[in-house]
Design a protein around this motif. Structure first.
Motif, PDB file in Angstrom:
ATOM      1  N   PRO A 171     -29.665   5.989 -10.959  1.00  0.00           N
ATOM      2  CA  PRO A 171     -28.468   5.343 -10.410  1.00  0.00           C
ATOM      3  C   PRO A 171     -28.766   3.914  -9.938  1.00  0.00           C
ATOM      4  CG  PRO A 171     -28.696   7.569  -9.563  1.00  0.00           C
ATOM      5  CD  PRO A 171     -29.971   7.263 -10.289  1.00  0.00           C
ATOM      6  N   GLN A 173     -28.710   1.103  -7.467  1.00  0.00           N
ATOM      7  CA  GLN A 173     -28.608   1.083  -6.008  1.00  0.00           C
ATOM      8  C   GLN A 173     -27.451   0.210  -5.527  1.00  0.00           C
ATOM      9  OE1 GLN A 173     -32.427  -0.029  -4.401  1.00  0.00           O
ATOM     10  NE2 GLN A 173     -33.336   1.971  -4.813  1.00  0.00           N
ATOM     11  N   GLU A 176     -24.351   2.321  -5.771  1.00  0.00           N
ATOM     12  CA  GLU A 176     -24.401   3.369  -4.751  1.00  0.00           C
ATOM     13  C   GLU A 176     -24.099   2.803  -3.377  1.00  0.00           C
ATOM     14  OE1 GLU A 176     -28.289   5.200  -5.192  1.00  0.00           O
ATOM     15  OE2 GLU A 176     -27.338   6.928  -6.165  1.00  0.00           O
ATOM     16  N   GLU A 180     -21.059   3.757  -0.774  1.00  0.00           N
ATOM     17  CA  GLU A 180     -21.298   4.164   0.607  1.00  0.00           C
ATOM     18  C   GLU A 180     -20.503   3.292   1.583  1.00  0.00           C
ATOM     19  OE1 GLU A 180     -25.486   3.898   1.105  1.00  0.00           O
ATOM     20  OE2 GLU A 180     -25.931   5.615  -0.201  1.00  0.00           O
TER      21      GLU A 180
END
Length: 208
Positions: A171, A173, A176, A180
């Motif tokens: 994935p 970062q 991600e 988040e």
């Protein structure tokens, strides 16, 4: 005696508001002629038993008794604390809105253009000689940003030799982190009281 308001003041915690309110009370007592330790005496000695000097302090405070002064401060402090909590929630809500308004790196952002009339160096509008229509040009008001991949190729190395033996997809970062942060921002919005949301919406309409 209320110090803080909902709009225009920096967001402070309720604890900070209380500390500032207490400092304000101490300053008023000093201005009224109170000495070190007088606040405790005023708190424990009944009004009818106060010596003349402390009665003069109460009179200078503008209240019939120290109890009335203290009750007034406590009421104001509750208002101050509520307003500062409101400010904190309002700032957090606006920050969360701004975070969600940002484009998603995994999706990218399209180019946006608009037409505008051309002016000469003196600021005069230009027109087509043949038609008399305004001379227009296309300008970019939002630069396009290409999406980034949700997965990236990560090399795999041999632990013994240090040589690359292959690669795997992992994935990204950056995507991600975006997910988040967006989830955290949405949580803030979901937990924001309705009165704060209404105030923010009305304020946004008024300044639009």
């Amino acid at each position: 005696m209320t110090v803080f308001i909902k709009k225009g003041d920096a967001p402070l915690s309720v604890r900070q508001a209380t500390k500032r309110g207490m400092a304000h009370v101490e300053a008023e007592l000093v201005q009224a002629g109170a000495r070190t330790g007088d606040q405790e005496l005023l708190r424990v000695i009944p009004q009818e038993n106060l010596p003349a000097r402390l009665l003069d302090v109460v009179t200078a405070l503008g209240h019939v008794s120290y109890e009335a002064f203290a009750l007034g401060w406590e009421a104001d402090n509750l208002i101050n604390g509520a307003n500062n909590l409101f400010n904190h929630q309002l700032a957090a809500y606006r920050s969360a809105q701004a975070r969600l308004a940002r484009y998603r790196p995994a999706v990218g952002r399209p180019e946006v253009t608009k037409e505008r009339q051309v002016f000469d160096e003196l600021g005069n509008p230009l027109f087509h000689e043949a038609t008399g229509e305004p001379l227009m040009e296309t300008v970019v008001v939002q630069v396009a940003i290409a999406p980034i991949p949700m997965e990236i190729d990560q090399p795999v190395y041999d632990e013994a030799t240090g040589e690359q033996t292959g690669s795997i997809m992992v994935p990204n970062q950056d995507t991600e982190l975006d997910d988040e942060e967006r989830a955290a921002a949405q949580k803030v919005i979901d937990q924001t009281p309705e009165e704060v949301i209404q105030f923010a919406d009305l304020d946004a309409e008024a300044t639009a």
